[in-house]
Design a protein around this motif. Structure first.
Motif, PDB file in Angstrom:
ATOM      1  N   GLY A  50      55.978  36.640  33.552  1.00 54.96           N
ATOM      2  CA  GLY A  50      55.855  35.253  33.969  1.00 54.96           C
ATOM      3  C   GLY A  50      57.172  34.665  34.420  1.00 54.96           C
ATOM      4  O   GLY A  50      57.220  33.863  35.369  1.00 54.96           O
ATOM      5  N   LEU A  53      57.883  35.180  38.159  1.00 54.10           N
ATOM      6  CA  LEU A  53      57.024  34.616  39.196  1.00 54.10           C
ATOM      7  C   LEU A  53      57.827  33.690  40.107  1.00 54.10           C
ATOM      8  O   LEU A  53      58.758  33.016  39.669  1.00 54.10           O
ATOM      9  CB  LEU A  53      55.866  33.835  38.559  1.00 54.10           C
ATOM     10  CG  LEU A  53      54.827  34.663  37.800  1.00 54.10           C
ATOM     11  CD1 LEU A  53      53.786  33.745  37.167  1.00 54.10           C
ATOM     12  CD2 LEU A  53      54.149  35.672  38.714  1.00 54.10           C
ATOM     13  N   GLY A  59      58.413  31.212  35.765  1.00 55.55           N
ATOM     14  CA  GLY A  59      57.132  30.868  35.180  1.00 55.55           C
ATOM     15  C   GLY A  59      57.086  31.110  33.680  1.00 55.55           C
ATOM     16  O   GLY A  59      57.994  31.675  33.080  1.00 55.55           O
ATOM     17  N   ASP A  63      51.624  30.480  33.077  1.00 52.75           N
ATOM     18  CA  ASP A  63      51.643  30.674  34.534  1.00 52.75           C
ATOM     19  C   ASP A  63      51.224  32.102  34.887  1.00 52.75           C
ATOM     20  O   ASP A  63      50.501  32.327  35.865  1.00 52.75           O
ATOM     21  CB  ASP A  63      53.038  30.403  35.091  1.00 52.75           C
ATOM     22  CG  ASP A  63      53.440  28.953  34.953  1.00 52.75           C
ATOM     23  OD1 ASP A  63      52.556  28.084  35.082  1.00 52.75           O
ATOM     24  OD2 ASP A  63      54.625  28.681  34.694  1.00 52.75           O
ATOM     25  N   TYR A  64      51.671  33.053  34.078  1.00 51.06           N
ATOM     26  CA  TYR A  64      51.319  34.444  34.368  1.00 51.06           C
ATOM     27  C   TYR A  64      49.828  34.682  34.126  1.00 51.06           C
ATOM     28  O   TYR A  64      49.194  35.456  34.847  1.00 51.06           O
ATOM     29  CB  TYR A  64      52.136  35.401  33.512  1.00 51.06           C
ATOM     30  CG  TYR A  64      51.867  36.838  33.861  1.00 51.06           C
ATOM     31  CD1 TYR A  64      52.266  37.370  35.086  1.00 51.06           C
ATOM     32  CD2 TYR A  64      51.184  37.674  32.986  1.00 51.06           C
ATOM     33  CE1 TYR A  64      52.001  38.681  35.426  1.00 51.06           C
ATOM     34  CE2 TYR A  64      50.916  38.990  33.310  1.00 51.06           C
ATOM     35  CZ  TYR A  64      51.328  39.489  34.540  1.00 51.06           C
ATOM     36  OH  TYR A  64      51.052  40.789  34.871  1.00 51.06           O
ATOM     37  N   THR A  66      47.430  32.541  34.694  1.00 49.85           N
ATOM     38  CA  THR A  66      46.779  32.038  35.902  1.00 49.85           C
ATOM     39  C   THR A  66      46.943  33.012  37.056  1.00 49.85           C
ATOM     40  O   THR A  66      46.008  33.238  37.843  1.00 49.85           O
ATOM     41  CB  THR A  66      47.358  30.671  36.286  1.00 49.85           C
ATOM     42  OG1 THR A  66      47.180  29.759  35.190  1.00 49.85           O
ATOM     43  CG2 THR A  66      46.679  30.110  37.520  1.00 49.85           C
ATOM     44  N   TYR A  67      48.124  33.611  37.160  1.00 47.28           N
ATOM     45  CA  TYR A  67      48.387  34.574  38.229  1.00 47.28           C
ATOM     46  C   TYR A  67      47.577  35.849  38.020  1.00 47.28           C
ATOM     47  O   TYR A  67      47.080  36.461  38.979  1.00 47.28           O
ATOM     48  CB  TYR A  67      49.880  34.910  38.243  1.00 47.28           C
ATOM     49  CG  TYR A  67      50.285  35.878  39.329  1.00 47.28           C
ATOM     50  CD1 TYR A  67      50.643  35.424  40.602  1.00 47.28           C
ATOM     51  CD2 TYR A  67      50.310  37.250  39.083  1.00 47.28           C
ATOM     52  CE1 TYR A  67      51.011  36.314  41.601  1.00 47.28           C
ATOM     53  CE2 TYR A  67      50.675  38.143  40.077  1.00 47.28           C
ATOM     54  CZ  TYR A  67      51.020  37.671  41.334  1.00 47.28           C
ATOM     55  OH  TYR A  67      51.376  38.555  42.322  1.00 47.28           O
ATOM     56  N   SER A 193      48.943  43.146  44.461  1.00 44.26           N
ATOM     57  CA  SER A 193      49.540  41.891  43.990  1.00 44.26           C
ATOM     58  C   SER A 193      48.817  41.349  42.773  1.00 44.26           C
ATOM     59  O   SER A 193      49.006  40.199  42.388  1.00 44.26           O
ATOM     60  CB  SER A 193      49.493  40.845  45.113  1.00 44.26           C
ATOM     61  OG  SER A 193      48.135  40.536  45.444  1.00 44.26           O
ATOM     62  N   PRO A 197      54.014  40.100  41.940  1.00 42.18           N
ATOM     63  CA  PRO A 197      54.135  39.839  43.375  1.00 42.18           C
ATOM     64  C   PRO A 197      54.658  41.071  44.110  1.00 42.18           C
ATOM     65  O   PRO A 197      55.550  41.769  43.627  1.00 42.18           O
ATOM     66  CB  PRO A 197      55.137  38.669  43.444  1.00 42.18           C
ATOM     67  CG  PRO A 197      55.073  38.032  42.093  1.00 42.18           C
ATOM     68  CD  PRO A 197      54.796  39.147  41.124  1.00 42.18           C
ATOM     69  N   GLU A 219      44.486  37.990  46.615  1.00 38.84           N
ATOM     70  CA  GLU A 219      45.157  36.784  47.101  1.00 38.84           C
ATOM     71  C   GLU A 219      44.146  35.713  47.507  1.00 38.84           C
ATOM     72  O   GLU A 219      44.367  34.515  47.284  1.00 38.84           O
ATOM     73  CB  GLU A 219      46.068  37.129  48.273  1.00 38.84           C
ATOM     74  CG  GLU A 219      47.298  37.936  47.892  1.00 38.84           C
ATOM     75  CD  GLU A 219      48.184  37.208  46.904  1.00 38.84           C
ATOM     76  OE1 GLU A 219      48.303  35.977  47.005  1.00 38.84           O
ATOM     77  OE2 GLU A 219      48.751  37.868  46.010  1.00 38.84           O
ATOM     78  N   ARG A 222      42.822  34.223  44.358  1.00 44.45           N
ATOM     79  CA  ARG A 222      43.869  33.392  43.760  1.00 44.45           C
ATOM     80  C   ARG A 222      43.929  32.027  44.459  1.00 44.45           C
ATOM     81  O   ARG A 222      44.082  30.980  43.804  1.00 44.45           O
ATOM     82  CB  ARG A 222      45.202  34.123  43.863  1.00 44.45           C
ATOM     83  CG  ARG A 222      46.305  33.559  42.992  1.00 44.45           C
ATOM     84  CD  ARG A 222      47.455  34.544  42.944  1.00 44.45           C
ATOM     85  NE  ARG A 222      47.197  35.652  42.029  1.00 44.45           N
ATOM     86  CZ  ARG A 222      47.565  36.912  42.247  1.00 44.45           C
ATOM     87  NH1 ARG A 222      48.198  37.228  43.362  1.00 44.45           N
ATOM     88  NH2 ARG A 222      47.304  37.845  41.348  1.00 44.45           N
ATOM     89  N   SER A 226      42.684  28.345  42.771  1.00 46.10           N
ATOM     90  CA  SER A 226      43.782  27.400  42.544  1.00 46.10           C
ATOM     91  C   SER A 226      43.699  26.179  43.451  1.00 46.10           C
ATOM     92  O   SER A 226      44.500  25.255  43.318  1.00 46.10           O
ATOM     93  CB  SER A 226      45.131  28.105  42.772  1.00 46.10           C
ATOM     94  OG  SER A 226      45.270  28.491  44.132  1.00 46.10           O
TER      95      SER A 226
END
Length: 262
Positions: A50, A53, A59, A63-64, A66-67, A193, A197, A219, A222, A226
């Motif tokens: 995270g 990011l 992050g 955050d990680y 969510t990613y 990804s 990233p 992607e 994502r 979001s």
């Protein structure tokens, strides 16, 4: 003719759903693998990954999460599709396809039953994954349209990849081979990804990750979940799904035609 195909496909779907109810441990195993990956990457690697990011100040573990979630959804689809390859191989090696060929049913319905059953299992598995992700702290800023788009893309992916794994199951000479061949579909999301990233990868690996099917699909998911603009990635994602589904369907039909009548 289409009416008969639909009727026979529904009959084969009921057969596959009965098998699911008789062997619940298989369904649990297919769902457990993505759940373990989610917990592993969030709680073991989440803090470090995270921080890397590309957000202002780095992050957090949240955050990680969510990613990571879209990539875990893709692994869930791949896991269920892998189980379908095994189920198809069991039918083939057990002589079920040979018996079905002697019956007055639409030949493609035998495969369609497996595909439709896998899509239903995928929906159930993804529902579990969403609940687990929310319990871990996953939140989304997407609206209804974004979630509907994400659901549509995931279902299209499940439909396409299941046809591909059905073909793999038919082409396999044994149940063991059928369980191993589709594993590439679970490895490829890692080299995409989905977990980190692509900008942080070495040049050669980065080029591969950016041009393989899973990256545009992840992607796009994502962006949809979001509330961000999808852009051209959405067209690439849908295009990959259509191509993979077409290849899997044609390959499956060809392999089914080679099944000997006993």
């Amino acid at each position: 003719m289409p009416t008969y195909v639909l009727r026979d496909s529904m009959t084969m779907l009921r057969r596959n759903l009965r098998h699911l109810s008789r062997y619940p441990s298989l369904a649990v195993m297919l769902i457990a693998i993505p759940v373990v990956f989610l917990l592993l990457f969030v709680y073991v690697f989440g803090g470090t990954l995270g921080a890397g990011l590309p957000v202002h100040g780095g992050g957090t573990r949240a955050d990680y999460l969510t990613y990571l979630v879209p990539g875990i959804w893709i692994m869930t689809v791949s896991s269920v599709a892998n189980g379908t390859a095994v189920a198809v191989a069991i039918d083939q090696t057990g002589g079920m396809f040979a018996r079905f060929r002697t019956m007055d049913i639409a030949r493609v319905s035998v495969l369609a039953g497996h595909v439709l059953g896998a899509v239903i299992r995928t929906v159930l598995a993804l529902a579990v994954m969403i609940v687990v992700a929310v319990l871990l702290g996953f939140r989304s800023d997407a609206g209804l349209v974004g979630w509907l788009g994400a659901a549509g893309l995931v279902l299209l992916l499940a439909f396409s990849f299941t046809w591909l794994t059905v073909a793999m199951g038919l082409a396999a000479g044994s149940i063991e081979t059928a369980s191993n061949t589709p594993l590439v579909l679970m490895v490829l999301p890692i080299v995409s990804s989905g977990f980190v990233p692509t900008e942080q990868m070495p040049v050669g690996l980065r080029q591969f990750a950016e041009h393989q099917p899973f990256t545009p699909i992840i992607e796009t998911l994502r962006s949809l979940t979001s509330g961000a603009p999808v852009g051209s990635e959405g067209w690439f994602a849908v295009g990959w799904c259509v191509v993979i589904g077409a290849v899997g369907y044609l390959w499956s039909r060809r392999q089914l035609g080679r099944v000997p009548t006993r």
